[in-house]
Design an enzyme around this catalytic site. Sequence first.
Site: not given
Length: 126
Positions: A33-34, A42, A61, A68, A112
């Site tokens: 999954a994206t 992250e 973040g 993707h 971030r």
Amino acid sequence: MTLAPGLRAQLLIMVEVSDTAQKIGSGDVPVLATPRLLAIAEMATVNAVREHLAPGETTVGTRVELAHLAASPVGTHVQITTELTEVDGRRLVFGFEARDKRTVVGRGTIERVVVDRAKFLDRATR
């Protein structure tokens, strides 16, 4: 705080059923999954700078750009590499790339900000 461009981290995962779009609800196919790809990227950014932050500091973040590019079915090994490319005061910019044995799965940037953990949590819970 001793943050400078060039700090890197890598994570290697094997796509599990729990990582799929079908399971997470971001789609109905059994591939990485994206949102899960982003979460892993992250994690790598956090790992890249963790040892270089002052006591009591953490990063949060603030901005993401993600492409993707290829599907990764269950059982695929995906390696995510991230590098700190820019430090602008408390703002950190990372580039990342995710690859399987055949191709680039995804790439992008993650921004971030370095924060004082206690102050951040105090403001967040008011």
